[in-house]
Design a protein around this motif. Structure first.
Motif, PDB file in Angstrom:
ATOM      1  N   UNK A  32      42.262   6.343  60.325  1.00 19.96           N
ATOM      2  CA  UNK A  32      41.784   7.337  61.306  1.00 19.96           C
ATOM      3  C   UNK A  32      41.371   6.698  62.261  1.00 19.96           C
ATOM      4  N   UNK A  33      40.418   5.502  62.112  1.00 17.58           N
ATOM      5  CA  UNK A  33      40.010   4.884  63.706  1.00 17.58           C
ATOM      6  C   UNK A  33      41.287   4.396  64.285  1.00 17.58           C
ATOM      7  N   UNK A  36      43.344   7.014  65.900  1.00 19.13           N
ATOM      8  CA  UNK A  36      42.765   7.503  67.048  1.00 19.13           C
ATOM      9  C   UNK A  36      42.680   6.615  68.211  1.00 19.13           C
ATOM     10  N   UNK A  37      42.423   5.478  67.922  1.00 22.62           N
ATOM     11  CA  UNK A  37      42.523   4.577  69.109  1.00 22.62           C
ATOM     12  C   UNK A  37      43.877   4.309  69.858  1.00 22.62           C
ATOM     13  N   UNK A  39      46.097   6.919  70.020  1.00 21.34           N
ATOM     14  CA  UNK A  39      46.379   7.758  70.573  1.00 21.34           C
ATOM     15  C   UNK A  39      45.535   7.984  71.843  1.00 21.34           C
ATOM     16  N   UNK A  40      44.315   7.485  71.685  1.00 19.47           N
ATOM     17  CA  UNK A  40      43.480   7.427  72.907  1.00 19.47           C
ATOM     18  C   UNK A  40      43.718   6.497  74.095  1.00 19.47           C
ATOM     19  N   UNK A  41      44.295   5.325  73.596  1.00 17.80           N
ATOM     20  CA  UNK A  41      44.742   4.260  74.419  1.00 17.80           C
ATOM     21  C   UNK A  41      46.262   4.172  74.969  1.00 17.80           C
ATOM     22  N   UNK A  44      46.977   8.951  75.433  1.00 13.86           N
ATOM     23  CA  UNK A  44      46.018   9.927  76.458  1.00 13.86           C
ATOM     24  C   UNK A  44      45.645   9.053  77.717  1.00 13.86           C
TER      25      UNK A  44
END
Lengths: 90, 511
Positions: A32-33, A36-37, A39-41, A44
């Motif tokens: 998950x981490x 998420x990272x 997707x974020x960096x 997004x």
């Protein structure tokens, strides 16, 4: 001395390796981490949330000039009062 | 038309920030509070050598890990938003926020890379005392990490220790200690962390109550509740004391916010707090409507909170907007005139510098420095714009206070029943215990609404309104990312709930 450092580094490496290897629920959490990272960096930040000033200006001087301009232009038009003119012209 | 477009951008950017901050804040207080509860549980294990306490600690550590993993990096989005949606603000505060945010990053990195790893991987690999030390360091480090973010937030509410540099259009740090130890920073940090401790205690009580309701892991649940209820009760005391100090500080540095807390339009001596009330939505600062449809007040309490004297005068919104000579309160219109002087002086300074006229530049700079503390007021169109949305601030404040008063009673009741050995005969408390954590979250979110909505229209109190802080971008692009974040965060909360509930159903390890 060097061998002591080597053995410490090896011990730390083994500590983390064994720790990660023994994870059960932790693997799901790491997945998950990482997702998420990414997707974020990778998505997004890269495509949707770019830095407004860095995109348009290269130097800090240019950025400062732009923000100064906004600070001056943003004051309501026609509301500058006489006292301010007097103050500046003193 | 352009103004309306700008307003739409500001509103969507505000909504986006509120959305992401509120989702982010689901995870953070649980991490802050649960980390200390883990340290308490493990300390008991190390002191007693009783393996049941170790099992108990490891169970709560699993839930802590779930919350931490889902919540980690959700705050990064807020930093993205600064650069994209609030670029003027972001540029202007870069020098102030650089130090606290770098300190936060360094703290977080070292704690997560070292002590988190020992805490999660080290149970059978390091000594008991080393493991306990790591757990305590995670608790202390996580909370210190939060300190820096809260210091940055406090600076926006009460900008001290800096000077505006008109050449760089930046606020530059002059005194780090003034920023770190500002009264707003101290009351904010202590209030936020103690309320996080209460929330985590309620979380432990909630899950443990569910086990008791199901007749599972009863000894484990009672032990968990005993520690959590004591911690929650102590934290509640801190929440009350720090909340009182926060209100006292707000009365001095953000008096309009305090007046909005209580829907107080006309200042009064012996001002009371509304125990129960319904605002009149037709009331505005510009009209003579009654502020409340009905209200029951406890007299003197607001004066006591604000000034430490029950009979003292507390200014209302009208006094602060239009001024009150009797009490030496300067109206917003006069502050606006000074603010416009500051903007005009800034323009004159930039012009003189561009033309190489050193004497004119010096004169303009002197004029700017004279009025720079009113800079933000120069951007307001009318005095009433300095008033935050009163209904949202008022209701959020009262929800926060009501829950902050009721939730400690849950801890107290559990402690009483445990002490008397009558928790089994008073099962009616268990469903309340299960629900209590959700009410704790409501109180947490309401608290942030009070803090952030209550300081509108300012991005930086008195210096920069949100309309000037924003980037010059289309509202539609902010709108698109708003819904993108809504989806991302909803999926994360869904993942948190799913993994957390599966771990809770599984229960503590039998061995």
């Amino acid at each position: 001395m060097i061998s002591a450092i080597r053995s410490t580094v090896a011990a730390v490496y083994r500590f983390y390796r064994d720790g990660f290897a023994s994870m059960t629920m932790g693997r799901t959490l790491w997945r998950i981490i990482i997702i998420k990272l990414v997707i974020l960096f990778g998505v997004v930040k890269l495509f949707f949330m770019q830095d407004f000033l860095s995109q348009r200006f290269e130097t800090d001087r240019e950025k400062a000039g732009y923000v100064s301009g906004r600070l001056i232009a943003a004051a309501p038009a026609g509301l500058e009062n006489q006292s301010s003119k007097r103050e500046v012209n003193k | 038309m352009i103004e309306q477009l700008g307003e739409a951008t500001v509103n969507w950017a505000r909504a986006q920030f509120a959305l992401t901050a509120m989702y982010h804040w689901i995870f953070v207080p649980l991490t802050l509070g649960l980390s200390f509860l883990l340290a308490f549980f493990e300390t008991i294990y190390v002191k007693t050598g009783n393996e049941e306490w170790k099992q108990l600690t490891r169970f709560w550590m699993r839930l802590f890990a779930v919350n931490f993993a889902i919540g980690v990096a959700t705050g990064i989005i807020l930093e993205f938003e600064f650069g994209t949606n609030w670029s003027n603000y972001s540029w202007m505060v870069g020098d102030i926020f650089g130090a606290p945010l770098a300190a936060e990053g360094i703290f977080a990195f070292f704690i997560e890379a070292t002590f988190f790893a020992v805490m999660f991987f080290g149970w059978e690999r390091v000594s008991k005392r080393m493991h306990l030390f790591s757990t305590w360091m995670v608790a202390i480090g996580s909370n210190l990490s939060a300190l820096w973010i809260l210091v940055a937030n406090a600076w926006m509410q009460y900008p001290v220790g800096m000077k505006f540099n008109p050449d760089l259009a930046r606020f530059e740090m002059r005194n780090f200690w003034d920023i770190l130890f500002s009264p707003v920073a101290i009351s904010k940090f202590t209030h936020v962390t103690s309320s996080a401790f209460l929330l985590a205690s309620l979380f432990v009580i909630s899950v443990s109550s569910w086990y008791l309701l199901k007749g599972r892991h009863e000894r484990f649940a009672r032990r968990s509740i005993a520690v959590a209820a004591v911690f929650g009760l102590l934290a509640s005391g801190m929440v009350g004391l720090t909340g009182d100090e926060a209100a006292h500080t707000i009365a001095r540095v953000q008096p309009v916010k305090l007046a909005a807390f209580e829907g107080l339009y006309k200042g009064e001596k012996n001002a009371g707090i509304v125990a129960v009330g319904l605002l009149n939505h037709a009331k505005d600062v510009d009209n003579d409507e009654e502020p409340f449809l009905f209200a029951m007040k406890v007299p003197g309490i607001l004066s006591l909170l604000a000034n430490r004297r029950p009979g003292s005068f507390v200014p209302g919104i009208n006094d602060l907007v239009y001024g009150n000579e009797e009490y030496g309160i300067e109206g917003i219109d006069r502050k606006m005139a000074k603010g416009r002087n500051a903007v005009a002086a800034l323009a004159a300074y930039k012009k003189a510098k561009a033309e190489g006229d050193a004497a004119a530049a010096r004169s303009a700079l002197a004029a700017f420095n004279r009025y720079s503390e009113y800079l933000g007021y120069g951007y307001l169109n009318k005095p009433a714009e300095a008033v935050p949305p009163v209904p949202l601030t008022f209701y959020s404040f009262h929800i926060m206070v009501a829950l902050g008063t009721l939730l400690p009673l849950v801890c107290l009741a559990y402690l009483y029943f445990l002490y008397k050995g009558s928790l089994g005969r008073n099962r009616w408390i268990l469903p309340i215990g299960v629900v209590s954590v959700f009410l704790g979250w409501v109180a947490q979110e309401a608290g942030w609404v009070v803090a952030e909505v209550g300081r509108q229209p300012w991005a930086i109190q008195g210096l920069l309104p949100v309309g000037v802080a924003r980037s010059n971008i289309a509202a539609s692009s902010v709108q698109a990312t708003f819904f993108m974040f809504l989806v991302i965060f909803t999926l994360l909360v869904f993942a948190e709930v799913k993994i957390m509930t599966s771990q809770i159903k599984q229960g503590p390890e039998e061995n």
